[in-house]
Design a protein around this motif. Structure first.
Motif, mmCIF file in Angstrom:
data_model
loop_
_atom_site.group_PDB
_atom_site.id
_atom_site.type_symbol
_atom_site.label_atom_id
_atom_site.label_comp_id
_atom_site.label_asym_id
_atom_site.label_seq_id
_atom_site.Cartn_x
_atom_site.Cartn_y
_atom_site.Cartn_z
ATOM 1 N N PRO A 189 0.815 -1.233 0.000
ATOM 2 C CA PRO A 189 0.000 0.000 0.000
ATOM 3 C C PRO A 189 0.839 1.271 0.000
ATOM 4 N N ALA A 190 1.912 1.287 0.773
ATOM 5 C CA ALA A 190 2.774 2.465 0.822
ATOM 6 C C ALA A 190 3.491 2.666 -0.506
ATOM 7 N N GLN A 191 3.988 1.574 -1.117
ATOM 8 C CA GLN A 191 4.672 1.680 -2.400
ATOM 9 C C GLN A 191 3.721 2.165 -3.490
ATOM 10 N N THR A 192 2.479 1.691 -3.445
ATOM 11 C CA THR A 192 1.493 2.108 -4.445
ATOM 12 C C THR A 192 1.191 3.595 -4.318
ATOM 13 N N MET A 193 1.030 4.067 -3.080
ATOM 14 C CA MET A 193 0.779 5.486 -2.845
ATOM 15 C C MET A 193 1.976 6.326 -3.269
ATOM 16 N N ALA A 194 3.174 5.848 -2.985
ATOM 17 C CA ALA A 194 4.385 6.579 -3.364
ATOM 18 C C ALA A 194 4.503 6.678 -4.881
ATOM 19 N N PHE A 195 4.159 5.604 -5.575
ATOM 20 C CA PHE A 195 4.228 5.612 -7.036
ATOM 21 C C PHE A 195 3.203 6.578 -7.622
ATOM 22 N N ALA A 196 2.016 6.625 -7.031
ATOM 23 C CA ALA A 196 0.946 7.478 -7.558
ATOM 24 C C ALA A 196 1.194 8.955 -7.278
ATOM 25 N N SER A 197 1.746 9.270 -6.098
ATOM 26 C CA SER A 197 1.921 10.672 -5.705
ATOM 27 C C SER A 197 3.323 11.207 -5.977
ATOM 28 N N ALA A 198 4.304 10.306 -6.153
ATOM 29 C CA ALA A 198 5.716 10.696 -6.330
ATOM 30 C C ALA A 198 6.192 11.575 -5.190
ATOM 31 N N SER A 199 5.659 11.337 -3.986
ATOM 32 C CA SER A 199 6.033 12.158 -2.831
ATOM 33 C C SER A 199 6.167 11.292 -1.593
ATOM 34 N N SER A 200 7.355 11.300 -0.993
ATOM 35 C CA SER A 200 7.558 10.554 0.244
ATOM 36 C C SER A 200 6.744 11.150 1.383
ATOM 37 N N ALA A 201 6.652 12.490 1.415
ATOM 38 C CA ALA A 201 5.919 13.152 2.497
ATOM 39 C C ALA A 201 4.433 12.823 2.444
ATOM 40 N N ALA A 202 3.866 12.828 1.245
ATOM 41 C CA ALA A 202 2.438 12.519 1.113
ATOM 42 C C ALA A 202 2.139 11.064 1.445
ATOM 43 N N THR A 203 3.163 10.208 1.367
ATOM 44 C CA THR A 203 2.976 8.779 1.630
ATOM 45 C C THR A 203 3.116 8.443 3.113
ATOM 46 N N ILE A 204 3.577 9.395 3.928
ATOM 47 C CA ILE A 204 3.823 9.115 5.350
ATOM 48 C C ILE A 204 2.599 8.533 6.062
ATOM 49 N N PRO A 205 1.388 9.115 5.912
ATOM 50 C CA PRO A 205 0.236 8.522 6.617
ATOM 51 C C PRO A 205 -0.029 7.067 6.235
ATOM 52 N N VAL A 206 0.112 6.745 4.938
ATOM 53 C CA VAL A 206 -0.108 5.365 4.487
ATOM 54 C C VAL A 206 0.993 4.458 5.013
ATOM 55 N N THR A 207 2.230 4.963 5.029
ATOM 56 C CA THR A 207 3.346 4.170 5.550
ATOM 57 C C THR A 207 3.146 3.870 7.032
ATOM 58 N N LEU A 208 2.709 4.866 7.794
ATOM 59 C CA LEU A 208 2.424 4.652 9.222
ATOM 60 C C LEU A 208 1.361 3.580 9.405
ATOM 61 N N GLN A 209 0.312 3.657 8.586
ATOM 62 C CA GLN A 209 -0.761 2.663 8.676
ATOM 63 C C GLN A 209 -0.240 1.272 8.328
ATOM 64 N N SER A 210 0.634 1.184 7.323
ATOM 65 C CA SER A 210 1.196 -0.110 6.930
ATOM 66 C C SER A 210 2.048 -0.698 8.046
ATOM 67 N N VAL A 211 2.863 0.157 8.684
ATOM 68 C CA VAL A 211 3.726 -0.310 9.773
ATOM 69 C C VAL A 211 2.880 -0.752 10.966
ATOM 70 N N ARG A 212 1.847 0.005 11.294
ATOM 71 C CA ARG A 212 0.989 -0.361 12.425
ATOM 72 C C ARG A 212 0.250 -1.668 12.174
ATOM 73 N N SER A 213 -0.072 -1.938 10.903
ATOM 74 C CA SER A 213 -0.806 -3.161 10.585
ATOM 75 C C SER A 213 0.028 -4.413 10.830
ATOM 76 N N THR A 214 1.359 -4.279 10.900
ATOM 77 C CA THR A 214 2.198 -5.438 11.191
ATOM 78 C C THR A 214 2.063 -5.878 12.645
ATOM 79 N N GLY A 215 1.761 -4.924 13.538
ATOM 80 C CA GLY A 215 1.651 -5.231 14.958
ATOM 81 C C GLY A 215 2.976 -5.538 15.617
ATOM 82 N N ARG A 216 4.095 -5.201 14.953
ATOM 83 C CA ARG A 216 5.420 -5.548 15.473
ATOM 84 C C ARG A 216 6.266 -4.326 15.827
ATOM 85 N N VAL A 217 5.822 -3.133 15.429
ATOM 86 C CA VAL A 217 6.624 -1.924 15.655
ATOM 87 C C VAL A 217 5.897 -1.010 16.637
ATOM 88 N N PRO A 218 6.534 -0.651 17.757
ATOM 89 C CA PRO A 218 5.906 0.296 18.699
ATOM 90 C C PRO A 218 5.585 1.613 18.001
#
Length: 228
Positions: free
Chosen positions: A113-142
């Motif tokens: 999901p984060a890679q797809t958003m990054a490809f569509a927006s070409a912006s690392s900053a705009a992808t931060i919320p999706v990346t956070l959601q992806s990391v939280r979905s793993t349940g392994r990172v505080p």
């Protein structure tokens, strides 16, 4: 670097005084500032397609032989795609598997999901919320680690820029009749690695740094022919 030290010191003050973060003026100020900057970045992303379109339209309009121009650009596109495929294969599959001793496929399903958003927006900053959601979905990172590492990585870990700088600079050099040597390649790798960390996390921010890297490595000035 100052922001990191400031944040650590601020956390120590909160712990020492046992303050509630939600009632802190400083924390609320920076949270609001963060939302302001993200809003501005979204405006830039919304304008970027029109800016890039005008740049490309101007460049195409100046060409006498479009077939030759597009065949030349094709080399740049193919080289960049191959480099990025190699990067994904080596980093996300080989290195991840060797370092973590686990199956990379299980990791990649959270990254998609984060890679797809990054490809569509070409912006690392705009992808931060999706990346956070992806990391939280793993349940392994505080959560506090994710909120520190991801914004930091989104601003200094510009792998796409580091890959594209050498490809673009070598392509421009050949187009302008310059024959790159081994020293040029070596210097480009160093400049691209360091320069990518200073690239803004917004679309097409690397354009300025490409000119800087090109002029530095090949001892030229101004905008090279074929840059548009």
């Amino acid at each position: 670097m100052f922001a990191i030290v400031f944040g650590v010191a601020l956390a120590r003050v909160f712990d020492r005084r046992r303050m509630d973060h939600s009632r802190s003026l400083v924390m609320n100020f920076f949270k609001e500032l963060d939302e302001v900057f993200l809003t501005m970045i979204n405006w830039i992303i919304a304008c970027t397609p029109f800016a890039v379109l005008s740049l490309i339209a101007s460049a195409i309009g100046k060409q006498d032989d479009l077939s030759e121009a597009f065949s030349n650009v094709g080399y740049l596109v193919v080289a960049t795609i191959i480099a990025m495929i190699l990067h994904v294969g080596l980093v996300h599959f080989v290195m991840f598997g060797l370092v973590t001793k686990s199956n990379p496929i299980g990791y990649l399903k959270y990254v998609v999901p984060a890679q797809t958003m990054a490809f569509a927006s070409a912006s690392s900053a705009a992808t931060i919320p999706v990346t956070l959601q992806s990391v939280r979905s793993t349940g392994r990172v505080p959560d506090h680690i994710a909120r520190f590492v991801i914004p930091l990585g989104a601003t200094v870990n510009m792998d796409g820029g580091a890959i594209y700088f050498p490809c673009a600079c070598i392509w421009l050099a050949v187009l302008n009749g310059i024959d790159p040597d081994v020293a040029s390649y070596f210097l480009l790798v160093i400049i691209s690695t360091i320069g990518s960390a200073g690239t803004a996390p917004v679309p097409s921010a690397s354009l300025v740094l490409i000119i800087t890297a090109y002029n530095t490595v090949f001892n030229t000035t101004g905008t090279p022919e074929g840059f548009s």
